[in-house]
Every structure is written in C-alpha cells, then in structure tokens.
Design a protein around this motif. Structure first.
Motif, short mmCIF file in Angstrom:
data_model
loop_
_atom_site.label_atom_id
_atom_site.label_comp_id
_atom_site.label_asym_id
_atom_site.label_seq_id
_atom_site.Cartn_x
_atom_site.Cartn_y
_atom_site.Cartn_z
N LEU A 96 0.83 -1.20 0.00
CA LEU A 96 0.00 0.00 0.00
C LEU A 96 0.87 1.25 0.00
O LEU A 96 0.59 2.22 -0.71
CB LEU A 96 -0.92 0.02 1.22
N ILE A 97 1.93 1.22 0.81
CA ILE A 97 2.83 2.38 0.88
C ILE A 97 3.49 2.62 -0.47
O ILE A 97 3.57 3.76 -0.96
CB ILE A 97 3.89 2.15 1.97
N VAL A 98 3.95 1.54 -1.10
CA VAL A 98 4.63 1.67 -2.40
C VAL A 98 3.66 2.16 -3.47
O VAL A 98 4.00 3.03 -4.29
CB VAL A 98 5.26 0.32 -2.81
N LYS A 99 2.44 1.63 -3.48
CA LYS A 99 1.44 2.08 -4.47
C LYS A 99 1.14 3.56 -4.29
O LYS A 99 1.03 4.32 -5.26
CB LYS A 99 0.16 1.26 -4.33
N THR A 100 0.98 3.96 -3.03
CA THR A 100 0.71 5.37 -2.75
C THR A 100 1.86 6.24 -3.24
O THR A 100 1.65 7.28 -3.87
CB THR A 100 0.50 5.58 -1.24
N ALA A 101 3.09 5.82 -2.95
CA ALA A 101 4.26 6.57 -3.39
C ALA A 101 4.32 6.66 -4.91
O ALA A 101 4.63 7.72 -5.47
CB ALA A 101 5.53 5.91 -2.84
N ASP A 102 4.01 5.55 -5.59
CA ASP A 102 4.07 5.54 -7.06
C ASP A 102 3.06 6.51 -7.66
O ASP A 102 3.36 7.22 -8.64
CB ASP A 102 3.80 4.12 -7.58
N ILE A 103 1.86 6.55 -7.07
CA ILE A 103 0.83 7.46 -7.60
C ILE A 103 1.26 8.91 -7.40
O ILE A 103 1.15 9.75 -8.31
CB ILE A 103 -0.52 7.18 -6.92
N LEU A 104 1.75 9.22 -6.20
CA LEU A 104 2.22 10.59 -5.94
C LEU A 104 3.37 10.96 -6.88
O LEU A 104 3.42 12.07 -7.41
CB LEU A 104 2.68 10.72 -4.49
N ASN A 105 4.28 10.02 -7.07
CA ASN A 105 5.44 10.28 -7.92
C ASN A 105 5.03 10.45 -9.38
O ASN A 105 5.65 11.20 -10.13
CB ASN A 105 6.45 9.16 -7.77
N THR A 106 3.98 9.74 -9.78
CA THR A 106 3.48 9.87 -11.14
C THR A 106 3.00 11.29 -11.42
O THR A 106 3.21 11.83 -12.50
CB THR A 106 2.31 8.88 -11.37
N VAL A 107 2.39 11.90 -10.42
CA VAL A 107 1.81 13.23 -10.59
C VAL A 107 2.82 14.34 -10.33
O VAL A 107 2.89 15.33 -11.06
CB VAL A 107 0.58 13.41 -9.67
N PHE A 108 3.66 14.16 -9.29
CA PHE A 108 4.52 15.26 -8.85
C PHE A 108 6.02 14.99 -9.06
O PHE A 108 6.85 15.73 -8.54
CB PHE A 108 4.27 15.57 -7.38
#
Length: 698
Positions: free
Chosen positions: A338-350
C-alpha cells in the motif's frame, strides 16, 4: 542484515538453539536451514557447548569484543557479542567481522621490515585523515615518492559500461596531470593486464622500446603520456577486480611489489568505504521502501526552497487511511505494498518533489506551478486513487503564489488532510488509536448514544410577527440530564478539526425533522444549520450536504447554511468557488455574527449572501448608545442596497430593541424576546400546530 558484509547470528543463551543467521553466514558455513541446529554444531562442528563460550560475560548494555580463529572456515574474526530480547527470549547476537586479510597483511608487513615505515605512513594517511579524498592523495604521494615515480594513481572499473576511470592521481612537479584525460577508457584496452593480475597478482612493463611496443593496444595511450615503464597491482572486492593501483616510470625498487601489494588491501578497503559512504549518504536521504526522499531529504528540500524562493507552490499533504489495521489484518508485506502504491501514484503526478515523512505520511510539492495546472494535478491525483481501490488515503492540498510562508502552507495542507480524514473515521471501526483519532471515535460514540440534542430557535418576520424560519442549535446533555451550552465544546471540536461530525449530525437531524413535518402535513419552514469553517474546508462538502438532503427528499431551499466571518481565513479563490457551489446547489447562505469582526465587509465583497445576521453585541447597545444605532441603521441599509440581501438582528431581548429594529426596517429578528432555543417538541407545539407559515423572504 543480509546486505551487511559481516556474519551475524542469533542463538538462545539457554538452549544454544540457532535462531537466525544472515545470508553471509549461511553461504560461508553451507547452512541451508539453521532451524533445529545448535550454534556450537553449526559454527564450531562440536557436539557440545564450546568451552570458550562467552555467554556468562554478556549483558544487554554493551558489546563484549574479542578475536577468534574459526577452524571450520579457517578465518580470523573480530567478534562483538551482546544480549538482547528476541520474541520474549533472552538471546545472544554475535557480529563477526572477517579480519583474515588484515592479519595476513600484517604478517607480510612484519616479514618485509625494509618497507615497514613507509607502509605504516600510508596506513596512517588513510586512517587519520577524515577526508577520504585527501587521505588517498596523500597515500599516492607517499607511494610515488618511495618509488621515485612520475605519477601514482588509482583506476576504478565500471563493468556495466565496460569502461575504466582514473579516480585519483598524484604527479611529481615535472609531470602534467592526466586524470581528466583518462575517463571512460574502454576496459578492453587492458584485457591482458586483467589476465596478468589474475595469474601473477600484478602487472609490470619494464620498457616501451621497440620490442615492448607490441605489448598491447594501450601502447598509444601510454606513449602519449611519456610512460616508459609502470607497475600496477589489482584492487579486489569479494574476489572481483574493481580497479588497480599503478605508478608510472618508477626509478626505485622497480622489482619490489611488496609495498603496492600490501597497501592495496587498505586502498580497496577505503575505496569500498567511500562507496559505502556514498550509498549511506544516498540512504540517509532516501526512503528504502519507496525510493522517495525521506524526512532528511525533505528538510534539505525546505532549506533549498527558502534560499531560492519559488514564485508559486502547490502542496499536498497525504496520509494512508487504516495502514495499521491493514498491517494487523493482512501482514506488513501487504501494508508495504500500500505504501509503495501510494508513493508511485504521488510520484506519477509530482515527479521528484515527493517525500515520505512518516510511516503513513507523504508530502508533495509543485514548484513554480500555475493554479490551473496544480488543480489539474489534484484532479488527476483523485482519479488515480479512485482507480486504485486498495489505496484508501486522505489528503489536503493548497496553492499560493508570490508572498507566502512555506511552513504556514504545509500546516494548512496538514490541517486540510486531517479534516478530510474525518470522513474515514466516521465510517470505520478502530482500535489502538492515536489521541486525535480517539477523540473522533469518542465523539461519534457520544452522538450515537444521543448525548447531543437539537434545539430550535424561531426567526420572526418583524413586519408580520410570524415565525417564518428557525435556526438549529446543538446542546449536549450530561449524565445528570443537565444541558451543556455549545460554547463549552464547539471551540474545542473546531481546534481539533472534528467539528464536521457535529455539523453533519445537526444537518441530518434537521432533514429528518423536515421529512417528519412533511409526513404530518405541516407547511415546512426553512431551517438554518451552522457550518464551521473547518467543515467547509472538507473536500466535496457541498456534495455531502446534497446527499444528506436527498436522502430525506428535502428541497435544498429549506436549508440555510450559516457561516461566520472566520471563513475569510480560507484561500480567496477557494472561498468564492465554495460559496458559488453552495448557492448553485439550491441552498441559501447566511453570514452569522456580522459586526463582530473587522473583516466582515471584506467578505461581503466576495460572497453573495442571502441574509446578513447582525451580531447581538451591536443590538445590546442600541437602546442607550447613539453610535450603536447609527452602525445598526447603516448595516441594515447595506443589506438592503446589496442585491436585496435580507437583514436579521440577533439577540433581541426587549420590546424597545424590537421597535427600534422595525423602525430601521430590519427584515427579521431572533432572540429571547420572541423565544429561547427550545427542544423540537416544544417548538412544534408553540409555533407549528396552529400556524400558517410562510417562507423567509426579505
């Protein structure tokens, strides 16, 4: 521990059961499964406990350090032993550092007394100088001067790119430095050097005369540097050649590789140390799980942003909902996903400006970004998380340009995140909560148990004296039945950002009441509901208000949203957009406590209110204070001249106040002169049963 070069194991001090061994130890001792093994069996090939066992000397406060030569693997080790608790058991942990090469190097040095002093000087350079680059350069100078060489240097291999790079050099005063020219050299040029390194342990060119010119393709490179002879010894790491130490045109001790071969141990250790330090520096700024910047990187980022203040910044503060519960229910591997998925989504946008600053907390920045672009990013962020059902998150976002304080914006985004997180708390059961979450759950439980009651206070049309609307007010009832006024608990709930549960509870009960009135064929009157600025800051709040009304099939026009001037603290464009959304949804919008704060007039320029409620403090003085009457009269005139905004006076307690307000053409009144706030049954009996009610109109 598996990445550490040292051997590490854990054993029970009472049973000698081997409980853990890292991969280094497992490979070295050939152990594929250490379970059901005793430490003395696996590590010492003994059938009973070791007579030299140090268990009796250990404690939990410090390491016991000693040396030992293990006969099973024939290696020397520096051992560090200590007691600790392991799943309720007292165990010993032993960290074993291989010092075999050091021991052998020391013996070699002892055998070669003629170079002992120079070798010690080299070692001293490496060990005493805190700056590795300075230490290595000093060492190269010592070696170069010992051999009367033109140049001493270190090359390091980059196998992934098939090149070698000159990373350090020392040159005599008569030689031109070559370090910048010897980068990205094809490794194939020294293939026969590498073969020689492996077969003899060193490489030597005695002369580049006519015969030696055919030695290899590196001749042109060497000749261009006026190199007539050279000596080189390889640098190793775990049996792999990682580079070499060389000297050009040595004029002394040309057949003695003792110093070079001895010192390479210490050089390769320091080369490795440098790489480890570089990796540690990387790790000190990088979150190991997600690859994002960690808190250290985040703090560094803030310092840099202070130095080069961006023209605008958008900030997102995000928290994963229910991470602890997910870890407890599905295991930490699932939580890590969950932490990695959250990080990936944030990184995709920002992109790169994303940081993990806590176990479940992230912060992201958009620098020098336009408001429209940041809003698009926020919309994209919502969509990505909506599509990823497993990731339940709450986040707050804010944007500011020109003059702003980054710390204040971060705090504001954090506050918004926590406000939005209340929706999660209201729909989830929790255990082992944080203080703030625990307050939320307790408040929700109190609401469910009926500790909070709805009272209604009528609003009166001053021309007709008819009750034409009401305001819903909340009271808390303690265990003795005593009513607690909202001033005792509302400010606290606002401070802790949990007031939305009270606000939405009141709205829900008002809609339920209006639905009951419809079923009893009452002509429903509009009812005002107070919404805190904190509640209005919640994402999608208007949609939530609409959903509550639609649940009970209540026309939105029967709900009046009352707000105070504190909403002016919201970002201006957000405030304007919110007010338009409220009115577009069919709700009326009233400004409460007008005249109590300096910023009221500024709000009137931003929002089209349906009603202005004049604060009781102004009403209290109108009987005896001419200035108060003047202010009141002008306030009412302002309402009349601003697109027919209705005026309502709060806190009317005397007949004289009532008559003055009628004289000033105030539209509506509210106060003890007409009725105190009463419970629903009393309100129905007093104002609903035999009265034809009319909608509120200015």
């Amino acid at each position: 521990m598996n990445e550490i070069e040292d051997l590490i194991y854990v054993a029970d001090v009472n049973t000698y059961d081997l409980l853990y061994m890292n991969e280094k130890g497992s490979r070295l001792f050939g152990i594929t499964d250490f379970r059901n093994k005793k430490c003395y069996e696996a590590l010492q090939n003994r059938s009973d406990p070791c007579p030299f066992c140090t268990n009796s000397r250990l404690n939990m406060d410090s390491f016991y350090i000693w040396e030992f030569m293990n006969p099973v693997v024939d290696r020397y080790y520096l051992l560090k032993d200590k007691l600790l608790l392991w799943n309720g058991r007292t165990v010993r942990i032993e960290i074993c550092t291989d010092i075999t090469d050091k021991q052998l190097a020391t013996k070699t040095i002892e055998r070669k007394l003629q170079i002992e002093e120079i070798l010690l000087q080299c070692i001293r350079d490496l060990s005493t100088e805190p700056n590795i680059d300075v230490a290595v350069n000093q060492l190269l100078q010592t070696i170069g001067e010992f051999h009367h060489a033109d140049r001493a240097y270190i090359f390091e291999f980059d196998y992934s790119n098939a090149i070698i790079n000159n990373t350090y050099e020392w040159c005599s005063s008569t030689v031109t430095p070559q370090l910048d020219n010897l980068q990205n050299v094809p490794i194939e040029l020294i293939d026969h050097w590498i073969r020689q390194f492996k077969s003899t342990g060193h490489f030597y060119i005695s002369s580049l005369d006519g015969t030696d010119k055919k030695r290899g393709p590196e001749y042109d490179v060497l000749a261009a540097q006026n190199i007539d002879s050279l000596m080189a010894t390889p640098l190793y790491d775990d049996g792999k050649i990682i580079g070499f130490l060389g000297i050009d045109n040595p004029k002394a001790y040309t057949s003695d590789f003792s110093l070079l071969e001895s010192i390479t141990y210490f050089i390769q250790t320091d080369v490795k140390k440098r790489k480890i330090l570089q990796r540690l520096e990387h790790l000190s700024y990088t979150d190991a799980l997600t690859g994002l910047g960690n808190r250290n990187k985040y703090i560094q980022f803030l310092h840099k942003m202070e130095e080069g203040h961006p023209k605008s910044v958008g900030i997102v503060f995000l928290d994963i909902n229910g991470l602890k519960e997910a870890n407890d229910k599905y295991g930490h591997d699932y939580g890590d996903q969950l932490i990695v998925k959250t990080a990936d989504i944030l990184n995709t946008v920002f992109n790169d400006n994303v940081f993990r600053i806590g176990g479940d907390e992230f912060i992201a920045f958009g620098l020098d970004i336009a408001r429209e672009a940041f809003d698009r990013d926020i919309g994209r962020l919502h969509r990505l998380f909506d599509d990823e059902e497993s990731c339940n998150v709450s986040f707050g976002s804010t944007w500011k340009s020109d003059d702003f304080d980054v710390g204040d914006l971060i705090s504001y985004a954090d506050r918004l995140m926590y406000i939005n997180k209340q929706s999660y708390y209201s729909s989830t059961k929790h255990g082992n909560l944080s203080y703030r979450a625990d307050m939320t759950v307790k408040l929700l439980a109190a609401i469910k148990e009926g500790e909070y009651l709805i009272h209604l206070q009528p609003k009166v049309n001053l021309k007709t004296m008819e009750v034409c609307a009401a305001e819903a007010l909340v009271r808390r009832q303690d265990a003795t039945g005593k009513l607690i006024m909202p001033s005792r608990f509302i400010p606290f709930f606002e401070e802790e950002s949990i007031i939305r549960h009270i606000d939405l509870y009141v709205l829900e009960n008002v809609c339920k009441l209006l639905s009951e009135w419809k079923s009893r064929e009452y002509e429903c009157i509009p009812i005002s509901v107070n919404l805190s600025r904190i509640t209005l800051m919640e994402d999608g709040i208007v949609e939530k208000l609409v959903n509550v009304c639609d649940k009970y099939e209540i026309p939105h026009s029967l709900i009046d949203i009352e707000v105070t001037e504190s909403i002016s603290k919201m970002e201006t464009s957000t405030l304007i957009s919110l007010s338009k959304s409220i009115k577009s949804a069919g709700f009326s919008l009233s400004l409460d406590d007008f005249g109590s704060q300096y910023s009221d007039f500024a709000i009137l320029t931003l929002i089209d209110f349906d009603m202005i409620k004049i604060d009781k403090q102004l009403i209290d003085e109108i009987e005896n204070n001419e200035k108060s009457r003047i202010l009141l009269k002008h306030s009412i005139n302002i309402c009349r001249e601003m697109n027919r905004v209705a005026s309502l006076a709060e806190g009317i307690e005397t007949e004289k106040q009532h008559l003055l307000l009628k004289e000033f053409n105030c539209n509506f009144g509210q106060g003890y002169y007409y009725s105190r706030p009463v419970d629903v049954k009393t309100f129905e009996k007093s104002f609903m049963s035999d009265r034809i009610v009319r909608p509120l109109r200015p």
